[in-house]
Scaffold this active site. Structure first.
Site, PDB file in Angstrom:
ATOM      1  N   GLU A 151       1.073  -1.221   0.335  1.00 13.26           N
ATOM      2  CA  GLU A 151       0.210   0.346  -0.143  1.00 13.26           C
ATOM      3  C   GLU A 151       1.019   0.940  -0.376  1.00 13.26           C
ATOM      4  O   GLU A 151       0.807   2.368   0.860  1.00 13.26           O
ATOM      5  CB  GLU A 151      -1.171  -0.109   0.882  1.00 13.26           C
ATOM      6  CG  GLU A 151      -1.989   0.865   0.836  1.00 13.26           C
ATOM      7  CD  GLU A 151      -2.226   1.229   2.675  1.00 13.26           C
ATOM      8  OE1 GLU A 151      -4.257   0.993   2.147  1.00 13.26           O
ATOM      9  OE2 GLU A 151      -2.039   1.208   3.228  1.00 13.26           O
ATOM     10  N   GLU A 160       4.812   7.929  -3.712  1.00 10.85           N
ATOM     11  CA  GLU A 160       5.468   7.089  -2.601  1.00 10.85           C
ATOM     12  C   GLU A 160       6.725   6.517  -2.938  1.00 10.85           C
ATOM     13  O   GLU A 160       6.996   4.576  -2.376  1.00 10.85           O
ATOM     14  CB  GLU A 160       4.638   6.132  -2.016  1.00 10.85           C
ATOM     15  CG  GLU A 160       4.304   7.270  -0.668  1.00 10.85           C
ATOM     16  CD  GLU A 160       3.352   6.624   0.505  1.00 10.85           C
ATOM     17  OE1 GLU A 160       3.688   5.667   0.736  1.00 10.85           O
ATOM     18  OE2 GLU A 160       2.660   7.332   1.009  1.00 10.85           O
TER      19      GLU A 160
END
Length: 681
Positions: A151, A160
């Site tokens: 995730e 990210e």
């Protein structure tokens, strides 16, 4: 670092009074007896309180993971997905199966190990304090993994490091024909008209209608000051009344987790306008398809697209169009180019490019200074500018050849003083923007009617100043907005860095020095904040796994009497209601050197409801004689964050009954710059 390693890690910490940063050692063990909320400012707690997200991952992992497989969890956090993977195998000891949890952030690794032990999962999951691209088959793990769960997603999706992480895992850590949760992510967007969003980026056209003579963005130099061309994460539901939709939602990119992603992608999208208007922005979101059969989904779409619980860890994203925006007519096509790199997605419109000089188009990334959208909107706000200029004019009255020091990163104040006083000498500290500030002032000097021989920039980090620093002259005006570059996401009282700067300059201030702001007033208001409170409440069981340990909740900053104040744009926090009048807790006398101080206030509730905590902020008194006060509270404007102190338990308020009043107290520690708040409920 091996799973048995006991190494340490360093963390960057910013001193709120000096703005200086330092590296501090993160101790090996999290203190179980008096844990500190060291992870309170991260999104872990908010994410773990996101029930739809948790259920979607559980359902997809249960459906995807089989017995005797190897599950790799990248970015494991508290180990929730790893535990789901271990449970889905259905074997008590995982004799043939295994779960590898990879987490690079040491404080989180320490917390994860405690959670795994509490759930009797520590012997089933092997934890590595490493980045996944540091993990090696044959060294750290015996074999490649059959299932990848992860995730590593931000509001934009890619920020990210999703793409390089998947690329490395595909090349080095996963078997052929591996399975993955999630399976696919699709980004969507919509064209919107919004005067509010326009004001967040187009300073040039906003100040064109002003008559104050200040040109922060002069004509022909539109690229000297602005916002960075990127997507900005925002709660767009909060601004729904300020948005007019000019298209249906349309698909941008599809990212397949089950195959090696490309580092770069381009796509041209033709969108039919659904109404006449001006496209000021592109609002985007993403939809996760968590299983390969397309039955389990999670979406970050705004509420006008579907239903979604408020959460803070994933928002929508806003991309600003250039200048005044793009005019469109109903039922005509708008051609948009979308591009993605390894870490971001950007947009451009062919119709806009044809009207922009090629050099200007290529240089849109080359602003001398990039400010936040909210700071651009403040600088383009006519009331704010008029108030500040009135205060400066009053301060400069009857001062011949004054020495003026700008104690923060305000380019507006430096230019305004130079523009209003032809004899003033100005020293700008610019602790955050430094040399870029000097370059900017030089670039706009002619258009604002000043010469650079009257302006200097001194990024001086001395503890005290002497007359040598001010050319043997006393300071007549010390001024700040206050605003410190890079501190926009911090708590309101961290702008008391100005008080520290004022103290540093104490020996060189004239007897009749004018200090602006002369006072800071700490204010508070009782609030009903059900959505924010739910996202910050203490953890209990999450999809069957215990997270209720006090060390977990305390470290993540869950709502309690000891939990810290956190900065939020309250107007973007979902359902919001004021339950009391505004009260004054205490004042900071900026005319005197920095000192510790205490204050308290009795708060009377004026509305019945459920109180979840307090909003706290500072009103800056710029000019006491003219009563010029710049408020940063909720409802006064949308451009400042407030501090929020949440209760451990929501408080039922019965106006006129036993819960008609409460007491709030504050202590400001001048040695640390920290503000402690306590509420007697």
């Amino acid at each position: 670092m091996s799973p048995e390693s006991t190494g340490v890690m360093f963390q960057l910490r910013v001193d709120p009074l000096t703005g200086n940063s330092e590296w501090v050692v993160i101790e090996e063990e999290v203190d179980d007896t008096s844990p500190k909320p060291m992870l309170a400012t991260t999104s872990y707690l908010d994410m773990l309180n996101d029930a739809p997200r948790n259920k979607a991952y559980r359902d997809a992992i249960d459906k995807t993971v089989t017995k005797n497989c190897h599950v790799l969890d990248i970015g494991s956090g508290t180990g929730l997905l790893s535990m789901m993977g271990a449970r889905a195998m259905g074997t008590e000891e995982l004799s043939a199966g295994m779960v590898t949890a990879c987490e690079s952030y040491l404080p989180m690794v320490k917390l994860m190990k405690k959670v795994l032990r509490a759930n009797n999962m520590d012997h089933k999951i092997r934890v590595f304090n490493k980045r996944s691209d540091e993990l090696q088959v044959g060294v750290d793990i015996d074999s490649r993994a059959h299932v990848l769960v992860s995730e590593i997603l931000d509001s934009e999706l890619l920020g990210e490091g999703l793409i390089p992480t998947l690329q490395h895992a595909y090349d080095n850590l996963l078997v052929e024909n591996y399975k993955t949760v999630p399976y696919r992510a699709t980004t969507y967007a919509q064209l919107v008209e919004s005067t509010y969003l326009w004001k967040l980026h187009d300073l040039f056209n906003n100040e064109a209608d002003m008559e104050d003579g200040i040109h922060l963005v002069p004509k022909g130099k539109e690229n000297v000051l602005g916002v960075k061309p990127q997507q900005f994460a925002m709660h767009c539901d909060a601004m729904a009344e300020d948005i007019r939709l000019l298209s249906e939602p349309f698909k941008i990119f599809e990212f397949e987790f089950w195959k090696r992603p490309d580092s770069h992608g381009e796509k041209e999208v033709c969108i039919k306008a659904t109404d006449d208007g001006i496209v000021h922005a592109v609002i985007s979101w993403w939809v996760l398809e968590l299983d390969d059969e397309g039955e389990i989904f999670y979406s970050t779409a705004p509420k006008w697209i579907g239903t979604r619980n408020w959460c803070d860890h994933w928002k929508q994203c806003v991309w600003f169009t250039k200048g005044k925006g793009l005019s469109v007519c109903k039922d005509t096509d708008v051609c948009m180019e979308a591009t993605h790199t390894e870490t971001n997605i950007s947009y451009g419109f062919k119709a806009q490019r044809s009207y922009v000089d090629d050099h200007e188009f290529r240089s849109q990334d080359s602003h001398i200074i990039n400010l936040s959208p909210e700071r651009i909107a403040i600088y383009g706000d006519s009331y704010w500018r008029l108030s500040m200029l009135k205060a400066i004019n009053h301060a400069l009255e009857e001062k011949e050849s004054p020495l003026c020091v700008v104690g923060d990163d305000s380019v507006f104040l430096t230019i305004s003083i130079a523009h209003l006083s032809k004899s003033a000498h100005i020293i700008s500290l610019f602790p955050g923007i430094r040399e870029k500030g000097f370059q900017y002032l030089k670039a706009v000097a002619d258009e604002n009617g000043y010469s650079m021989d009257r302006v200097e920039v001194i990024s001086n980090r001395k503890q005290q100043w002497t007359m040598d620093d001010t050319h043997q002259k006393k300071v007549d005006l010390l001024i700040a907005e206050p605003f410190y570059f890079g501190a926009e996401a911090m708590l309101p009282w961290q702008n008391l860095q100005f008080w520290s700067k004022r103290t540093m300059l104490d020996s060189v201030l004239s007897e009749d020095v004018c200090i602006m702001p002369c006072k800071g007033i700490l204010k508070a208001c009782a609030m009903s904040l059900p959505d924010l409170w739910r996202s910050r409440r203490s953890l209990e069981k999450i999809e069957g796994f215990d997270h209720s340990m006090s060390v977990v909740n305390s470290t993540l900053g869950a709502s309690s009497s000891e939990s810290p104040c956190l900065p939020f744009f309250i107007w973007q926090c979902g359902e919001v209601e004021k339950l009391s009048d505004t009260c004054t807790i205490m004042e900071f006398d900026l005319m005197k050197p920095l000192s510790s101080c205490r204050g308290k206030a009795k708060v009377e509730f004026v509305e019945a409801g459920v109180c979840h905590g307090f909003a706290v902020w500072i009103d800056w008194v710029m000019d006491s004689s003219n009563n010029i006060v710049m408020s940063t509270g909720p409802g006064d404007s949308r451009f400042w964050k407030q501090g929020v102190k949440l209760f451990a338990e929501a408080l039922e308020v019965n106006v006129g009954g036993g819960t008609g009043t409460t007491l709030i107290e504050a202590y400001f520690d001048s040695s640390s710059g920290q503000l402690e708040l306590s509420v007697n409920v």
